[in-house]
Enzyme design. Structure first.
Site, PDB file in Angstrom:
ATOM      1  N   GLU A   1      13.004  26.738  12.864  1.00 24.08           N
ATOM      2  CA  GLU A   1      14.227  26.440  12.084  1.00 24.08           C
ATOM      3  C   GLU A   1      15.294  25.980  13.067  1.00 24.08           C
ATOM      4  O   GLU A   1      16.278  26.669  13.324  1.00 24.08           O
ATOM      5  CB  GLU A   1      14.691  27.687  11.318  1.00 24.08           C
TER       6      GLU A   1
ATOM      7  N   ASP B   1      17.151  29.308  14.747  1.00 23.74           N
ATOM      8  CA  ASP B   1      18.288  28.763  14.002  1.00 23.74           C
ATOM      9  C   ASP B   1      19.269  28.053  14.950  1.00 23.74           C
ATOM     10  O   ASP B   1      20.488  28.166  14.805  1.00 23.74           O
ATOM     11  CB  ASP B   1      19.001  29.883  13.225  1.00 23.74           C
TER      12      ASP B   1
HETATM   13  C1  GRE Z   1      22.163  28.460   9.490  1.00 20.51           C
HETATM   14  O1  GRE Z   1      21.592  27.390   9.428  1.00 20.51           O
HETATM   15  O2  GRE Z   1      21.599  29.515   9.148  1.00 20.51           O
HETATM   16  C2  GRE Z   1      23.597  28.513   9.989  1.00 20.51           C
HETATM   17  C3  GRE Z   1      24.396  27.364   9.896  1.00 20.51           C
HETATM   18  C4  GRE Z   1      25.720  27.416  10.337  1.00 20.51           C
HETATM   19  C5  GRE Z   1      26.249  28.587  10.857  1.00 20.51           C
HETATM   20  C6  GRE Z   1      25.460  29.716  10.956  1.00 20.51           C
HETATM   21  C7  GRE Z   1      24.133  29.698  10.526  1.00 20.51           C
HETATM   22  O3  GRE Z   1      23.870  26.236   9.366  1.00 20.51           O
HETATM   23  O4  GRE Z   1      23.384  30.814  10.619  1.00 20.51           O
HETATM   24 ZN    ZN Z   2      19.349  27.592   9.508  1.00 22.62          ZN
END
Ligand code: GRE
Ligand code: ZN
Length: 323
Positions: free
Chosen positions: A7, A283
């Site tokens: 991810e 992430d």
């Molecule tokens: C995520 O994709 O889970 C995410 C964001 C932006 C800030 C924090 C976050 O897209 O966890």
């Molecule tokens: Zn994410």
């Protein structure tokens, strides 16, 4: 040990401009925090250096929320195609380091299955979607062709959190000031409830009964659903489903960490689902565990086999990745 992260976010400047002009989504501001913009845009040396520093061999790239789904249908189709082409060229430039999840024009439901198939042809290993596009939930019958195509093509569907609808935000997430309201509606709580609700709605709609081969990935250790199976199971009886909610969770869903490297969450996941369901992700760039954090976490797996499956084996099996 080989490490695959599934991810790992990126942005396409042309899409960011279109979203800033045409979509009313304050969570776009998260992409501007610190050095996120620069990191998100980089599909080359800077990202590879960050992966090297963390010990990540292969990143599965996916656009940041909200993808293209808030755009009008014509723009969503055009920019989804452009994003899929650009991601494919990044994978082609670094075939040992990158794979990608496709971006789909969810505001143009009749165009979604075709773009999924085109992107699969480009080599994308799955797709990332959100629980809703405008007023249309992901379990809307308009997406039936999409789920049929995802099941037929063996393309796993990553159901990523997004900003709750304006009505939900007004009802539940206001009253503390702009920043706290936004945090409460997004990473602090609302995102995760929204994604969990979308997953439950797919189950309740019979999506997995019609498409038993469909695979869905949830981030953040299952968006709280793994803590709620005892209660959610009673939905099956009321809705007349042939299987318990927990049974769908254990067979049609995979769970990824999204950078939350907490051994207590691992123990719970292993207690309620099986080790073949759990997959590593950071992430990026929103979470950035270092090499030592990752190694320490991996040591919490009860067996070497479970650790290896989490680090790369399950990702290879789910996404058809060959190293
Ligand atoms: C995520 O994709 O889970 C995410 C964001 C932006 C800030 C924090 C976050 O897209 O966890
Ligand atoms: Zn994410």
């Amino acid at each position: 040990m080989t490490l695959i992260a599934i991810e790992e976010h990126w942005i396409m400047p042309e899409l960011t401009s279109a979203l800033e002009a045409g979509a009313d989504d304050d969570s776009l501001a998260f992409n501007d925090l610190g050095d996120h913009q620069e990191r998100l845009r980089d599909l080359g040396a800077g990202r590879l250096a960050a992966m090297d520093a963390q010990g990540i061999d292969l990143s599965v790239l996916a656009l940041t929320p909200p993808g293209t789904q808030p755009l009008d249908p014509g723009q969503a189709v055009r920019l989804s195609r452009a994003a899929n082409d650009l991601a494919a060229s990044a994978v082609a430039a670094h075939p040992t380091r990158f794979r990608a999840l496709s971006t789909l024009p969810m505001s143009a439901p009749e165009a979604v299955a075709a773009e999924l198939e085109r992107a699969a042809g480009l080599g994308h290993v799955g797709t990332m979607v959100y629980g809703r596009s405008g007023d249309r939930f992901l379990d809307d019958p308009a997406y039936e062709d999409f789920f049929a195509a995802a099941a037929r093509l063996g393309q796993p569907v990553f159901l990523h959190p997004q900003l709750p609808s304006p009505a939900v935000r007004d009802a539940s997430y206001r009253g503390f000031g702009p920043l706290t309201d936004l945090a409460l509606a997004t990473f602090g709580w609302g995102w995760h409830l929204d994604a969990a609700t979308a997953a439950l709605r797919l189950i309740l709609r019979g999506t997995f009964d019609r498409h038993p081969d469909l695979r869905v990935v949830l981030g953040h250790w299952g968006e709280m659903l793994l803590f709620w199976l005892d209660r959610a199971d009673s939905l099956s009886r009321v809705a007349g489903l042939p299987r318990k909610v927990s049974d769908y969770l254990r067979t049609n869903f995979h769970i990824t960490t999204s950078g939350m490297l907490n051994p207590a969450l691992l123990r719970h996941a292993l207690a309620v689902t099986t080790p073949d369901r759990l997959i590593f992700s950071t992430d990026y760039p929103f979470q950035h565990p270092g090499r030592a954090d990752i190694a320490t976490f991996l040591d919490h797996f009860p067996t070497e086999k479970q650790k290896a499956d989490f680090a790369y084996g399950n990702a290879c099996a789910l996404f058809g990745i060959t190293l």
